[in-house]
Design a protein around this motif. Structure first.
Motif, PDB file in Angstrom:
ATOM      1  N   GLY A  86      -5.873   2.662 -19.678  1.00 39.75           N
ATOM      2  CA  GLY A  86      -6.009   1.639 -20.720  1.00 39.75           C
ATOM      3  C   GLY A  86      -5.327   0.336 -20.325  1.00 39.75           C
ATOM      4  O   GLY A  86      -5.843  -0.757 -20.577  1.00 39.75           O
ATOM      5  N   LEU A  87      -4.164   0.463 -19.665  1.00 36.77           N
ATOM      6  CA  LEU A  87      -3.432  -0.716 -19.192  1.00 36.77           C
ATOM      7  C   LEU A  87      -4.270  -1.458 -18.148  1.00 36.77           C
ATOM      8  O   LEU A  87      -4.351  -2.696 -18.149  1.00 36.77           O
ATOM      9  N   ALA A  88      -4.917  -0.686 -17.267  1.00 36.59           N
ATOM     10  CA  ALA A  88      -5.791  -1.288 -16.254  1.00 36.59           C
ATOM     11  C   ALA A  88      -6.899  -2.100 -16.925  1.00 36.59           C
ATOM     12  O   ALA A  88      -7.174  -3.245 -16.551  1.00 36.59           O
ATOM     13  N   LEU A 142      -9.239  -7.232 -18.675  1.00 36.34           N
ATOM     14  CA  LEU A 142      -9.793  -8.004 -19.794  1.00 36.34           C
ATOM     15  C   LEU A 142      -8.975  -9.274 -20.055  1.00 36.34           C
ATOM     16  O   LEU A 142      -9.524 -10.378 -20.064  1.00 36.34           O
ATOM     17  N   LEU A 143      -7.669  -9.116 -20.256  1.00 40.10           N
ATOM     18  CA  LEU A 143      -6.848 -10.252 -20.710  1.00 40.10           C
ATOM     19  C   LEU A 143      -6.623 -11.267 -19.606  1.00 40.10           C
ATOM     20  O   LEU A 143      -6.481 -12.458 -19.874  1.00 40.10           O
ATOM     21  N   ILE A 144      -6.565 -10.832 -18.349  1.00 34.85           N
ATOM     22  CA  ILE A 144      -6.292 -11.766 -17.257  1.00 34.85           C
ATOM     23  C   ILE A 144      -7.601 -12.250 -16.614  1.00 34.85           C
ATOM     24  O   ILE A 144      -7.830 -13.439 -16.498  1.00 34.85           O
ATOM     25  N   ILE A 200      -5.085  -5.281  -8.765  1.00 27.96           N
ATOM     26  CA  ILE A 200      -4.051  -4.609  -9.571  1.00 27.96           C
ATOM     27  C   ILE A 200      -4.707  -3.713 -10.627  1.00 27.96           C
ATOM     28  O   ILE A 200      -4.316  -2.554 -10.813  1.00 27.96           O
ATOM     29  N   ALA A 201      -5.730  -4.231 -11.292  1.00 24.10           N
ATOM     30  CA  ALA A 201      -6.412  -3.439 -12.320  1.00 24.10           C
ATOM     31  C   ALA A 201      -7.042  -2.196 -11.693  1.00 24.10           C
ATOM     32  O   ALA A 201      -6.909  -1.082 -12.224  1.00 24.10           O
ATOM     33  N   GLY A 221      -4.113   5.971 -12.820  1.00 26.51           N
ATOM     34  CA  GLY A 221      -4.289   6.665 -14.096  1.00 26.51           C
ATOM     35  C   GLY A 221      -5.258   7.822 -14.003  1.00 26.51           C
ATOM     36  O   GLY A 221      -5.004   8.902 -14.553  1.00 26.51           O
ATOM     37  N   LEU A 222      -6.343   7.610 -13.259  1.00 28.07           N
ATOM     38  CA  LEU A 222      -7.334   8.689 -13.106  1.00 28.07           C
ATOM     39  C   LEU A 222      -6.717   9.878 -12.371  1.00 28.07           C
ATOM     40  O   LEU A 222      -6.932  11.029 -12.742  1.00 28.07           O
ATOM     41  N   LEU A 223      -5.915   9.584 -11.345  1.00 30.24           N
ATOM     42  CA  LEU A 223      -5.306  10.663 -10.572  1.00 30.24           C
ATOM     43  C   LEU A 223      -4.274  11.411 -11.422  1.00 30.24           C
ATOM     44  O   LEU A 223      -4.308  12.644 -11.516  1.00 30.24           O
ATOM     45  N   ILE A 224      -3.360  10.663 -12.061  1.00 29.47           N
ATOM     46  CA  ILE A 224      -2.296  11.292 -12.856  1.00 29.47           C
ATOM     47  C   ILE A 224      -2.885  12.126 -14.001  1.00 29.47           C
ATOM     48  O   ILE A 224      -2.427  13.233 -14.281  1.00 29.47           O
ATOM     49  N   SER A 225      -3.922  11.597 -14.631  1.00 32.85           N
ATOM     50  CA  SER A 225      -4.473  12.281 -15.800  1.00 32.85           C
ATOM     51  C   SER A 225      -5.254  13.537 -15.423  1.00 32.85           C
ATOM     52  O   SER A 225      -5.606  14.333 -16.280  1.00 32.85           O
TER      53      SER A 225
END
Lengths: 142, 143
Positions: free
Chosen positions: A16-18, A23-25, B8-9, B16-20
């Motif tokens: 979600g942070l990604a 989105l925001l940046i 970065i995104a 996140g995909l790996l951890i989850s």
């Protein structure tokens, strides 16, 4: 079992942070199928294409580094190559027809209460459930 | 800068995909397998991802993206044929292999030959989709 749920929640939060960063940046919706598909069919050009490419490099590279440092997680992918090819084709065609996948319609769509995102998610989860019943429990392919 | 933050995104998405556990196809198929050993992890991942994303959508109100431009407009709330057909086809493939586009890239380095084959087939499907869509639109024009 429960630890896996906690990892799911934490990992989900990072996903979600990604999406929030993108989105925001960058002002873009983080939809994996759209990002990849635009590069494949050539609809993303120039700067837009390179922005997407950098997203995908991060998406590929960071899990690769984590896997090298901490050991690769098991993917438990079926060894049936025909099933894999069929699945890949279905995912490729389907996500481009629907204009989104789990990240675009699911995460980004549902979070803004988009009707399209919600309907898409209902359909792909139902089709996925049916697919497991047919291919796993009935045909025994996977 | 756009490239840096896209990187970065993408990096966060992969982490996140790996951890989850979402690059583990058995967890995805376990979530879809309501008549087998049902695994609810995916619901926690979705819930965990939707919360920060919902906050992000809130923050877009009355603002512009930090790097300029405009936020993506809300699409017309139209449920077309392609959305339904596409989501159904995608769901079938998702259930069959337990992979969707994001995790297929994230797990490429450790997904073995099968992971690579899936990705190539998905690329082929994505390349073919616009052609197929034109054919369908010509044969059966949407009303």
């Amino acid at each position: 079992m429960q630890t896996e749920w906690i990892y799911g929640l934490i990992g989900g939060g990072i996903i979600g942070l990604a999406g929030a960063v993108y989105l925001l940046i960058n002002g873009r919706i983080m939809g994996a199928s759209g990002i990849i598909g635009g590069l494949i069919d050539g609809s993303a050009k120039g700067d837009q294409a390179s922005e997407r490419l950098f997203f995908l490099i991060g998406l590929f590279m960071v899990p690769a580094i984590i896997a090298i440092v901490f050991g690769a997680p098991e993917t438990h992918l079926t060894s049936n190559l025909w099933a894999i090819v069929a699945a890949g084709l279905l995912v490729g065609v389907g996500t481009r027809f629907a204009n989104g996948c789990t990240s675009g319609h699911g995460v980004c769509g549902i979070s803004r209460l988009s009707l399209r995102g919600i309907v898409a998610t209902v359909f792909y989860i139902m089709a996925g459930g049916l697919s497991v019943i047919v291919f796993k429990h009935t045909l025994g392919w996977i | 800068m756009r490239r840096l933050f896209a990187f970065i995104a993408g990096s966060l998405f992969g982490t996140g995909l790996l951890i989850s556990g979402m690059t583990d196809t058995s967890k995805v198929q376990g979530w879809l397998d309501v008549f087998g050993q049902w695994d609810p992890t995916l619901a926690f991942v979705m819930g965990g991802a939707i919360i920060p994303m919902a906050i992000a959508w809130r923050l877009t109100i009355g603002r512009n993206p930090a790097l300029g431009g405009l936020f993506p407009p809300r699409p017309e709330a139209k449920i077309g044929r392609n959305l339904v057909i596409g989501s159904t086809l995608f769901g079938m493939g998702w259930g069959l292999a337990g992979l969707c586009p994001g995790p297929s890239i994230a797990s490429l380095s450790y997904g073995g030959i099968g992971g690579t084959v899936f990705l190539l087939a998905m690329f082929a499907g994505m390349w073919f989709a616009p052609i197929l869509r034109n054919q369908l639109d010509n044969a059966l024009p949407a009303t």
